[in-house]
Design an enzyme around this catalytic site. Structure first.
Site, PDB file in Angstrom:
ATOM      1  N   CYS A  53     -48.437  -4.224 -48.775  1.00 34.99           N
ATOM      2  CA  CYS A  53     -48.168  -4.625 -50.137  1.00 34.99           C
ATOM      3  C   CYS A  53     -46.879  -4.898 -50.616  1.00 34.99           C
ATOM      4  O   CYS A  53     -46.509  -5.007 -51.807  1.00 34.99           O
ATOM      5  CB  CYS A  53     -49.092  -3.599 -51.203  1.00 34.99           C
ATOM      6  SG  CYS A  53     -48.151  -1.896 -50.838  1.00 34.99           S
TER       7      CYS A  53
ATOM      8  N   PHE B 106     -52.788   7.020 -44.987  1.00 34.07           N
ATOM      9  CA  PHE B 106     -52.342   6.447 -46.394  1.00 34.07           C
ATOM     10  C   PHE B 106     -53.646   6.407 -47.308  1.00 34.07           C
ATOM     11  O   PHE B 106     -53.774   5.600 -47.985  1.00 34.07           O
ATOM     12  CB  PHE B 106     -51.431   5.406 -46.498  1.00 34.07           C
ATOM     13  CG  PHE B 106     -50.332   5.214 -45.456  1.00 34.07           C
ATOM     14  CD1 PHE B 106     -48.997   5.835 -46.052  1.00 34.07           C
ATOM     15  CD2 PHE B 106     -50.379   4.668 -44.295  1.00 34.07           C
ATOM     16  CE1 PHE B 106     -47.969   5.714 -44.969  1.00 34.07           C
ATOM     17  CE2 PHE B 106     -49.381   4.464 -43.443  1.00 34.07           C
ATOM     18  CZ  PHE B 106     -48.114   5.185 -43.626  1.00 34.07           C
TER      19      PHE B 106
ATOM     20  N   ASP C 287     -52.684  11.692 -45.939  1.00 30.39           N
ATOM     21  CA  ASP C 287     -51.765  11.473 -46.855  1.00 30.39           C
ATOM     22  C   ASP C 287     -50.850  12.513 -46.965  1.00 30.39           C
ATOM     23  O   ASP C 287     -51.103  13.555 -46.710  1.00 30.39           O
ATOM     24  CB  ASP C 287     -52.660  11.173 -48.208  1.00 30.39           C
ATOM     25  CG  ASP C 287     -51.773  10.306 -49.090  1.00 30.39           C
ATOM     26  OD1 ASP C 287     -52.264   8.948 -49.262  1.00 30.39           O
ATOM     27  OD2 ASP C 287     -50.852  10.653 -49.818  1.00 30.39           O
ATOM     28  N   SER C 288     -49.577  11.951 -47.391  1.00 35.90           N
ATOM     29  CA  SER C 288     -48.619  13.083 -47.678  1.00 35.90           C
ATOM     30  C   SER C 288     -48.565  13.669 -49.149  1.00 35.90           C
ATOM     31  O   SER C 288     -47.891  14.676 -49.438  1.00 35.90           O
ATOM     32  CB  SER C 288     -47.225  12.516 -47.426  1.00 35.90           C
ATOM     33  OG  SER C 288     -46.950  11.615 -48.083  1.00 35.90           O
TER      34      SER C 288
ATOM     35  N   ASP D 109     -52.770   1.590 -44.315  1.00 36.13           N
ATOM     36  CA  ASP D 109     -52.435   1.193 -45.899  1.00 36.13           C
ATOM     37  C   ASP D 109     -51.118   1.690 -46.512  1.00 36.13           C
ATOM     38  O   ASP D 109     -51.369   2.221 -47.308  1.00 36.13           O
ATOM     39  CB  ASP D 109     -53.641   1.035 -46.612  1.00 36.13           C
ATOM     40  CG  ASP D 109     -53.427   0.348 -48.052  1.00 36.13           C
ATOM     41  OD1 ASP D 109     -52.426  -0.593 -48.217  1.00 36.13           O
ATOM     42  OD2 ASP D 109     -54.386   0.805 -48.989  1.00 36.13           O
TER      43      ASP D 109
ATOM     44  N   ARG E  45     -62.065  -2.765 -49.293  1.00 33.33           N
ATOM     45  CA  ARG E  45     -62.814  -1.500 -49.066  1.00 33.33           C
ATOM     46  C   ARG E  45     -64.325  -1.752 -48.732  1.00 33.33           C
ATOM     47  O   ARG E  45     -65.063  -1.363 -47.820  1.00 33.33           O
ATOM     48  CB  ARG E  45     -63.023  -0.522 -50.196  1.00 33.33           C
ATOM     49  CG  ARG E  45     -61.546   0.086 -50.431  1.00 33.33           C
ATOM     50  CD  ARG E  45     -61.549   1.450 -51.519  1.00 33.33           C
ATOM     51  NE  ARG E  45     -61.534   0.656 -52.673  1.00 33.33           N
ATOM     52  CZ  ARG E  45     -60.396   0.650 -53.563  1.00 33.33           C
ATOM     53  NH1 ARG E  45     -59.056   1.072 -52.799  1.00 33.33           N
ATOM     54  NH2 ARG E  45     -60.218  -0.151 -54.465  1.00 33.33           N
TER      55      ARG E  45
END
Ligand code: SAH
Length: 409
Positions: free
Chosen positions: A350, A230, A260-261, A310, A211
């Site tokens: 990730c 995301f 984002d969901s 991400d 970040r």
């Protein structure tokens, strides 16, 4: 002391101090969940002390490769002290008051993750061994940190593989009235999180340095159109806005779109922009599936000067790698197509099941399909409080690239 005897030749990884004993390696021996066992080679040589896990494919996880070691409260206290001291000695750890204090196998405590947010600790007990020794570990954590509050978030789905039920709540110091909402300081900004309801232990500490890197890139290149996909609680969006503000480039033309969901994540993210006194006018919050949203942007001819990609863990283990590789490639292909000339993309995976080389291949192949050439400007990983060890390469799970699309000439 119960003994696990291995099949001939199956001692090799333990001799290199890799901490896992797979079910298929064991010739004889069994124990209760989390019980300490002595692991021996087929010829009876000592290999390690380990925690037995009757239901897991990883049937035992090594505590120590030293035959003279006793696996008791003093042992756990020493491992915790060592992990905490290692963090205190990291350069740059003052950049935040939130840190990962214990990173499981990489800190010699298989299955235990502990994050610190200011004065509160949040722990995940993810394997039978640490589950059995929870009380000793909790006491050791308070003693080593001086904290009085310890919250348990043992609700990761991977606990089921160990035959353990999900458990959450205060383990030390708190009660039903103790707030679970906290605020952390990171670099130039503050972020709020909820340790009871947030993802993992409440926050993605592993992206801390990335970040900051995104902040640096935004301050340098002053993107007008930023897309953070995301976004979770909006860390990268806050970083972009803070960067643009710091160089006087946050104005009416700035557009930071965060996707984002999860509606609660977006609400948290919106709150984080306000918490930092950053412009809400510059922000657009989109509750959508990222893949669908990227396609929609392409259809509409949108372009971005900076994109963050991400995604969540699409391949927790190598077995899911093939399907996940296709999903990563598709996302990267779409993101690369959406980059304006000279724009930059921070792209991450990730997934433990996708190694660094494979990730680079996936992104390269996405570029080829997109018809986009880009320079790899930086390679990124998890912050140093999420270490890996030479003996346990699985500890490296987060990898990222900064890609810069060719500029128009
Ligand atoms: N970049 C974030 C962390 C991202 S975690 C940070 O720095 O904090 C992954 C996020 O992806 C989660 O918030 C999850 O809600 C979201 N997510 C998962 N699948 C999604 C999908 N198909 N579309 C949109 N968001 C999704």
């Amino acid at each position: 002391m119960k003994v696990l005897r291995l099949h001939p030749g199956r001692e090799r990884s333990l001799l290199r101090h890799h901490p896992w004993v797979f079910e298929s390696a064991i010739a004889s021996g069994r124990a209760d969940s989390g019980e300490t066992v002595r692991v021996e080679s087929a010829s009876g040589d000592f290999l390690c002390w380990a925690a037995y896990s009757p239901q897991s494919k990883i049937r035992a996880r090594a505590w120590s490769f030293d035959a003279a070691e006793r696996i008791d409260s003093a042992f756990f206290a020493q491992r915790i002290r060592r992990a905490v001291a290692a963090r205190a000695a990291l350069p740059g750890c003052a950049a935040s008051n939130a840190l990962r204090l214990v990173h499981a196998e990489s800190d010699g405590l298989p299955g235990l993750v502990v994050d610190r947010y200011g004065d509160v600790l949040v722990a995940q007990f993810g394997a039978a061994g640490v589950e059995r020794h929870k009380a000793a570990l909790a006491d050791a954590l308070l003693a080593a940190t001086g904290c009085t509050l310890l919250y348990e978030r043992s609700d990761a789905s991977s606990r089921a593989l160990e035959g353990l039920q999900p458990t959450t709540g205060w383990l030390r110091g708190g009660n039903a009235h103790t707030p679970t909402r906290h605020e952390l300081r990171e670099h130039h900004w503050r972020l709020s999180l909820d340790i009871a309801t947030g993802h993992k232990t409440g926050f993605y500490l592993d992206q801390r340095d990335n970040r900051k890197r995104f902040f640096d890139w935004c301050a340098q290149r002053r993107p007008q159109r930023v897309l953070n996909t995301f976004c979770y609680s909006g860390g990268f969006s806050v970083a972009a806005l803070a960067a643009l503000q710091s160089v006087g480039a946050l104005d009416g033309a700035t557009q930071v779109i965060s996707v984002d969901s999860s509606a609660p994540a977006l609400a948290l993210a919106q709150g984080n922009v306000a918490l930092n006194g950053l412009s809400a006018d510059a922000c657009t919050w989109v509750d959508a599936d990222v893949n669908a949203y990227l396609r929609q942007c392409l259809d509409q001819g949108a372009r971005f000067d900076a994109i963050v990609l991400d995604p969540p863990k699409l391949a927790p283990t190598a077995a899911q790698a093939d399907r996940a590789a296709r999903a990563y490639k598709d996302l990267n292909r779409l993101a690369l197509k959406l980059l304006a000339p000279g724009g930059f993309l921070f792209t991450f995976s990730c997934s433990g099941g996708i190694g660094v080389d494979l990730f680079h291949k996936i992104v390269a192949s996405a570029g080829a399909d997109a018809g986009v050439n880009a320079q790899v400007a930086e390679r990124l990983g998890a912050a140093a409080d999420h270490p890996m060890t030479l003996a346990f390469p699985e500890g490296e799970y987060l990898k990222g690239l900064v890609l810069v699309a060719d500029a128009a000439v």
